[in-house]
Design a protein around this motif. Structure first.
Motif, PDB file in Angstrom:
ATOM      1  N   LEU A  22       0.822  -1.208   0.000  1.00  0.00           N
ATOM      2  CA  LEU A  22       0.000   0.000   0.000  1.00  0.00           C
ATOM      3  C   LEU A  22       0.858   1.260   0.000  1.00  0.00           C
ATOM      4  O   LEU A  22       0.560   2.226  -0.715  1.00  0.00           O
ATOM      5  CB  LEU A  22      -0.936  -0.005   1.210  1.00  0.00           C
ATOM      6  N   LEU A  23       1.923   1.246   0.785  1.00  0.00           N
ATOM      7  CA  LEU A  23       2.811   2.408   0.809  1.00  0.00           C
ATOM      8  C   LEU A  23       3.482   2.615  -0.542  1.00  0.00           C
ATOM      9  O   LEU A  23       3.650   3.757  -0.993  1.00  0.00           O
ATOM     10  CB  LEU A  23       3.869   2.239   1.900  1.00  0.00           C
ATOM     11  N   MET A  24       3.877   1.535  -1.188  1.00  0.00           N
ATOM     12  CA  MET A  24       4.496   1.644  -2.507  1.00  0.00           C
ATOM     13  C   MET A  24       3.544   2.278  -3.512  1.00  0.00           C
ATOM     14  O   MET A  24       3.946   3.067  -4.376  1.00  0.00           O
ATOM     15  CB  MET A  24       4.921   0.259  -3.009  1.00  0.00           C
ATOM     16  N   LEU A  25       2.264   1.954  -3.395  1.00  0.00           N
ATOM     17  CA  LEU A  25       1.259   2.490  -4.320  1.00  0.00           C
ATOM     18  C   LEU A  25       0.857   3.923  -3.965  1.00  0.00           C
ATOM     19  O   LEU A  25       0.602   4.741  -4.859  1.00  0.00           O
ATOM     20  CB  LEU A  25       0.013   1.597  -4.303  1.00  0.00           C
ATOM     21  N   MET A  26       0.806   4.232  -2.670  1.00  0.00           N
ATOM     22  CA  MET A  26       0.258   5.512  -2.226  1.00  0.00           C
ATOM     23  C   MET A  26       1.271   6.639  -2.150  1.00  0.00           C
ATOM     24  O   MET A  26       0.962   7.780  -2.513  1.00  0.00           O
ATOM     25  CB  MET A  26      -0.407   5.328  -0.847  1.00  0.00           C
ATOM     26  N   LEU A  27       2.470   6.343  -1.655  1.00  0.00           N
ATOM     27  CA  LEU A  27       3.431   7.412  -1.390  1.00  0.00           C
ATOM     28  C   LEU A  27       3.777   8.257  -2.616  1.00  0.00           C
ATOM     29  O   LEU A  27       3.893   9.486  -2.506  1.00  0.00           O
ATOM     30  CB  LEU A  27       4.707   6.841  -0.771  1.00  0.00           C
ATOM     31  N   PRO A  28       3.954   7.655  -3.829  1.00  0.00           N
ATOM     32  CA  PRO A  28       4.247   8.506  -4.991  1.00  0.00           C
ATOM     33  C   PRO A  28       3.126   9.481  -5.334  1.00  0.00           C
ATOM     34  O   PRO A  28       3.374  10.504  -5.975  1.00  0.00           O
ATOM     35  CB  PRO A  28       4.443   7.470  -6.118  1.00  0.00           C
ATOM     36  N   LYS A  29       1.900   9.193  -4.914  1.00  0.00           N
ATOM     37  CA  LYS A  29       0.758  10.059  -5.206  1.00  0.00           C
ATOM     38  C   LYS A  29       0.549  11.126  -4.137  1.00  0.00           C
ATOM     39  O   LYS A  29      -0.266  12.035  -4.306  1.00  0.00           O
ATOM     40  CB  LYS A  29      -0.512   9.216  -5.342  1.00  0.00           C
ATOM     41  N   GLU A  52       2.723  16.059  -0.294  1.00  0.00           N
ATOM     42  CA  GLU A  52       3.218  16.660   0.940  1.00  0.00           C
ATOM     43  C   GLU A  52       3.987  15.643   1.775  1.00  0.00           C
ATOM     44  O   GLU A  52       3.514  14.528   2.007  1.00  0.00           O
ATOM     45  CB  GLU A  52       2.055  17.222   1.760  1.00  0.00           C
ATOM     46  N   GLN A  53       5.180  16.023   2.214  1.00  0.00           N
ATOM     47  CA  GLN A  53       5.989  15.122   3.038  1.00  0.00           C
ATOM     48  C   GLN A  53       5.316  14.816   4.371  1.00  0.00           C
ATOM     49  O   GLN A  53       5.441  13.711   4.893  1.00  0.00           O
ATOM     50  CB  GLN A  53       7.368  15.739   3.290  1.00  0.00           C
ATOM     51  N   GLU A  54       4.579  15.797   4.907  1.00  0.00           N
ATOM     52  CA  GLU A  54       3.877  15.564   6.166  1.00  0.00           C
ATOM     53  C   GLU A  54       2.833  14.463   6.009  1.00  0.00           C
ATOM     54  O   GLU A  54       2.687  13.608   6.898  1.00  0.00           O
ATOM     55  CB  GLU A  54       3.198  16.851   6.652  1.00  0.00           C
ATOM     56  N   ASN A  55       2.120  14.477   4.885  1.00  0.00           N
ATOM     57  CA  ASN A  55       1.110  13.454   4.637  1.00  0.00           C
ATOM     58  C   ASN A  55       1.753  12.091   4.379  1.00  0.00           C
ATOM     59  O   ASN A  55       1.189  11.056   4.746  1.00  0.00           O
ATOM     60  CB  ASN A  55       0.227  13.852   3.450  1.00  0.00           C
ATOM     61  N   GLN A  56       2.919  12.099   3.734  1.00  0.00           N
ATOM     62  CA  GLN A  56       3.649  10.845   3.562  1.00  0.00           C
ATOM     63  C   GLN A  56       4.044  10.261   4.914  1.00  0.00           C
ATOM     64  O   GLN A  56       3.923   9.053   5.140  1.00  0.00           O
ATOM     65  CB  GLN A  56       4.900  11.072   2.707  1.00  0.00           C
ATOM     66  N   PHE A  57       4.493  11.121   5.798  1.00  0.00           N
ATOM     67  CA  PHE A  57       4.870  10.681   7.149  1.00  0.00           C
ATOM     68  C   PHE A  57       3.663  10.104   7.885  1.00  0.00           C
ATOM     69  O   PHE A  57       3.776   9.080   8.566  1.00  0.00           O
ATOM     70  CB  PHE A  57       5.453  11.853   7.931  1.00  0.00           C
TER      71      PHE A  57
END
Length: 223
Positions: free
Chosen positions: A138-145, A148-153
């Protein structure tokens, strides 16, 4: 260079898993101390806590997680992301198969006095293994989209919290030892990084096949 880093990191984690597995088989003193210490911290509290962890354990169970993974793979396939679909499915199935094989080889009994009875061998934890692979997918699919770095965190933090809850539920319900959980985390992440370069290979192969089909179609129309 990234491929070398993936193999190095994945190989290192798998080596640590192999050392832990050997320690479990040999019943090393430090493994027993680790299990007793963690079990002493995560004790039975209330009936409500038990109910909550029962639900967490159900949602993190291999049948549920593998079903969710299959649904994600199907969605990605329909959306044309076939390389991601194949790779995520392969990671989950290969990980699950490898885990079952290790369980049969080690044959570690489960803890006694289980709050929720479970069958099979204890090392490593199938719940944590499958859930970890799903969260990484899920992280692999979601993080590129997520820009904001805060939202990635936040996304990473939520994934870690869920894995922590699944891991805690297995120890709280006395279905696993702490070393079972550690083993699953090492195996899941090690397998993930070792297989990560294969995702690039699958993607390149699918692109190449698509280009070949595109080049072949005009020739058939001319005939």
């Amino acid at each position: 260079m990234n491929i070398k880093k993936d193999y190095f990191l994945g190989g290192g984690l798998l080596l640590l898993f192999a050392l832990l597995t050997w320690s479990v088989v040999m019943q090393a003193a430090w493994v027993g101390e680790l299990d007793r210490s963690v079990q002493g911290i995560i004790k039975y509290d209330t009936q409500m806590d038990t109910r909550i962890f029962e639900v967490v354990a159900l949602l993190g169970s291999p049948p549920v997680v593998i079903s969710l993974t299959a649904a994600i793979c199907g969605y990605l396939w329909v959306k044309g992301r076939r390389s991601d679909s194949i790779w995520i499915g392969a990671c989950q199935l290969l990980g699950s198969g490898l885990l079952l094989l290790i369980k049969l080889l080690v044959q570690r009994p489960r803890p006694i006095h289980q709050l929720v009875a479970d069958t099979g061998f204890s090392f490593p934890s199938g719940h944590v293994m499958c859930s970890m692979v799903l969260m990484l997918s899920l992280l692999m699919l979601m993080l590129p989209k997520i820009k904001e770095q805060e939202n990635q965190f936040v996304a990473i933090l939520l994934s870690m919290i869920w894995i922590g809850m699944v891991a805690t539920s297995r120890i709280y319900l006395r279905d696993h030892f702490a070393s079972d959980i550690l083993g699953s985390l090492l195996l899941a992440n090690g397998l993930w990084f070792v297989m990560l370069p294969q995702a690039r290979y699958i993607d390149a192969l699918i692109v190449k096949q698509a280009a070949q089909r595109s080049a072949f179609r005009p020739q058939r129309e001319d005939k």
